[in-house]
Enzyme design. Sequence first.
Site, PDB file in Angstrom:
ATOM      1  N   ARG A  71      52.295 -44.403  -0.298  1.00 12.35           N
ATOM      2  CA  ARG A  71      52.505 -44.132   1.136  1.00 12.35           C
ATOM      3  C   ARG A  71      53.389 -45.213   1.756  1.00 12.35           C
ATOM      4  O   ARG A  71      54.031 -44.994   2.765  1.00 12.35           O
ATOM      5  CB  ARG A  71      51.172 -44.020   1.884  1.00 12.35           C
ATOM      6  CG  ARG A  71      51.339 -43.935   3.405  1.00 12.35           C
ATOM      7  CD  ARG A  71      50.175 -43.276   4.155  1.00 12.35           C
ATOM      8  NE  ARG A  71      48.880 -43.542   3.602  1.00 12.35           N
ATOM      9  CZ  ARG A  71      48.199 -44.708   3.763  1.00 12.35           C
ATOM     10  NH1 ARG A  71      48.701 -45.668   4.501  1.00 12.35           N
ATOM     11  NH2 ARG A  71      47.032 -44.853   3.201  1.00 12.35           N
ATOM     12  N   TYR A 124      66.876 -32.684  20.555  1.00 10.96           N
ATOM     13  CA  TYR A 124      66.285 -31.667  19.693  1.00 10.96           C
ATOM     14  C   TYR A 124      64.884 -31.327  20.232  1.00 10.96           C
ATOM     15  O   TYR A 124      64.164 -32.215  20.704  1.00 10.96           O
ATOM     16  CB  TYR A 124      66.224 -32.222  18.266  1.00 10.96           C
ATOM     17  CG  TYR A 124      65.361 -31.439  17.329  1.00 10.96           C
ATOM     18  CD1 TYR A 124      65.711 -30.153  16.931  1.00 10.96           C
ATOM     19  CD2 TYR A 124      64.172 -31.972  16.843  1.00 10.96           C
ATOM     20  CE1 TYR A 124      64.902 -29.438  16.087  1.00 10.96           C
ATOM     21  CE2 TYR A 124      63.369 -31.261  15.987  1.00 10.96           C
ATOM     22  CZ  TYR A 124      63.732 -29.987  15.614  1.00 10.96           C
ATOM     23  OH  TYR A 124      62.930 -29.274  14.772  1.00 10.96           O
ATOM     24  N   ASP A 196      70.283 -40.688  16.889  1.00  7.37           N
ATOM     25  CA  ASP A 196      70.001 -39.614  15.932  1.00  7.37           C
ATOM     26  C   ASP A 196      71.352 -39.098  15.439  1.00  7.37           C
ATOM     27  O   ASP A 196      72.102 -38.464  16.187  1.00  7.37           O
ATOM     28  CB  ASP A 196      69.179 -38.501  16.616  1.00  7.37           C
ATOM     29  CG  ASP A 196      68.797 -37.387  15.650  1.00  7.37           C
ATOM     30  OD1 ASP A 196      69.559 -37.129  14.698  1.00  7.37           O
ATOM     31  OD2 ASP A 196      67.751 -36.743  15.876  1.00  7.37           O
ATOM     32  N   LYS A 221      68.705 -31.830   6.828  1.00  4.64           N
ATOM     33  CA  LYS A 221      69.946 -31.144   7.220  1.00  4.64           C
ATOM     34  C   LYS A 221      71.098 -31.543   6.295  1.00  4.64           C
ATOM     35  O   LYS A 221      71.000 -31.318   5.104  1.00  4.64           O
ATOM     36  CB  LYS A 221      70.225 -31.431   8.691  1.00  4.64           C
ATOM     37  CG  LYS A 221      68.982 -31.358   9.617  1.00  4.64           C
ATOM     38  CD  LYS A 221      68.440 -29.965   9.778  1.00  4.64           C
ATOM     39  CE  LYS A 221      67.090 -29.916  10.493  1.00  4.64           C
ATOM     40  NZ  LYS A 221      67.024 -30.560  11.808  1.00  4.64           N
TER      41      LYS A 221
HETATM   42  C1  LIG Z   1      65.994 -30.994  12.714  1.00  4.73           C
HETATM   43  C2  LIG Z   1      66.243 -32.167  13.582  1.00  4.73           C
HETATM   44  C3  LIG Z   1      65.247 -33.143  13.760  1.00  4.73           C
HETATM   45  C4  LIG Z   1      63.879 -33.033  13.147  1.00  4.73           C
HETATM   46  O1  LIG Z   1      63.916 -33.165  11.768  1.00  4.73           O
HETATM   47  P1  LIG Z   1      62.848 -32.458  10.770  1.00  4.73           P
HETATM   48  O2  LIG Z   1      63.346 -32.865   9.430  1.00  4.73           O
HETATM   49  O3  LIG Z   1      62.908 -30.994  11.027  1.00  4.73           O
HETATM   50  O4  LIG Z   1      61.516 -33.029  11.115  1.00  4.73           O
HETATM   51  C5  LIG Z   1      65.558 -34.242  14.537  1.00  4.73           C
HETATM   52  N1  LIG Z   1      66.773 -34.372  15.128  1.00  4.73           N
HETATM   53  C6  LIG Z   1      67.735 -33.441  14.993  1.00  4.73           C
HETATM   54  C7  LIG Z   1      69.049 -33.632  15.680  1.00  4.73           C
HETATM   55  C8  LIG Z   1      67.504 -32.312  14.219  1.00  4.73           C
HETATM   56  O5  LIG Z   1      68.468 -31.380  14.089  1.00  4.73           O
END
Ligand SMILES: *Cc1c(COP(=O)(O)O)cnc(C)c1O
Length: 412
Positions: A71, A124, A196, A221
Amino acid sequence: MKIDTIAKASDKKTSQHYDFATRAIHSSYDPADEQGSLNPPIYMTSTFVGQSAEHVGDMFAGESDGHFYSRISNPTLDLLERRVADLEGAEASLATASGMGAISATLWSLVSPGDEIIVDMTLYGCTFAFMRHGLAKFGVKIKHVDMTQPHLLRAAFSQDTKIVYFETPANPNMRVIDIAAITQIAAEFDAISIVDNTYGSPYLCRPIEHGADLVIHSATKYMSGHGDVVGGLVSGTADTIQNIRLFGLKDMTGAAMSPMTAMLLMRGIKTLPLRMDRHCESAMQVAHWLDNQDQTSAIYYPGLTTSAFHHVAARQMSGFGGMIAFELNGGKPAALKFINALNLIHCAVSLGDAETLIQHPATMTHAAYSAEERVQFGISDDLIRISVGLESVSDIIADLSQAFDNINIAHK
Ligand SMILES: *Cc1c(COP(=O)(O)O)cnc(C)c1O
């Protein structure tokens, strides 16, 4: 436990200043360390056997290096983290079970009740929910500022402001924030700036080079790129990442990434430059094509010279990415009808995959916003978001075209 100080022969790989594409494949790994195995082994283990009771105790006390429980750290994740840190230009990285795992572990580690986080207008949907409905419940103040206007940020600071947080390009409406301008103001006020970078990926944009303190990814992504894992990453200074590891990850969220996921993510990252080049090229063509259709009323893509964000994007990104948002004449009913008329392009959330994906943010990814909040924060009910995939761009455009032909959308 001092993961950052574990010295390996493979460190010679990072010190050679190879280009990005080479580091995406080789960074921090030397097959000679693993019996010649071209690919790193997957350490499928929950725990680690100590040399002695004292040794394990020392690791718990942070006085000895090494792994003791997955973890907190694991050799497969350690390699992924070193590679990502190298690509982001950061001292250290931490892998988590999801993007939300990275965001929540980071913020739980850095804020206390009474602190304020200043965020951009667009976030998001689940990040918005975590802050506005989650952190707010524990006495953390969330203030929205339009960060496309840096002077508004300067005016918004209070003595409680601890963190400045934004996405660029922002999900879903493709606002691009000037990273250098915003992070410089945050630094003047001793606030931690967090970007982000999910939409850009470190191949197109490295926020730390522009002054950001921490960079976050939904690795689900573009980083993974194949729609087969859920994962998250946060990168920054070694001290801050260690704090997030030993508090936000270890105690507050427990959102650890699986070693198998780390392996799949490293496989995806090997082709990140190739994939991003293709995503950018195809999205540019799709954006131009959409812009020329009589049925569209607005296109949001920073690669278009008509975009309000074109110049700032060109300054801080080496490509404009694979995401496009657009609106149709006829609003939400037309948007849903259009999505249903597509054949090749799938209606699905997530993004950055080989497959072109389309979705309706107001009812899907951004459904955590109330109708009033969507109006306030500029997420229109008409908006459609498309993640342009790696298929032949002529097939993508042909599918969009047949959908326009087969449904009756008002022309301009
Ligand atoms: C999808 C996304 C998230 C969240 O990520 P997960 O892997 O789905 O938890 C955060 N920020 C952005 C810009 C995203 O597109």
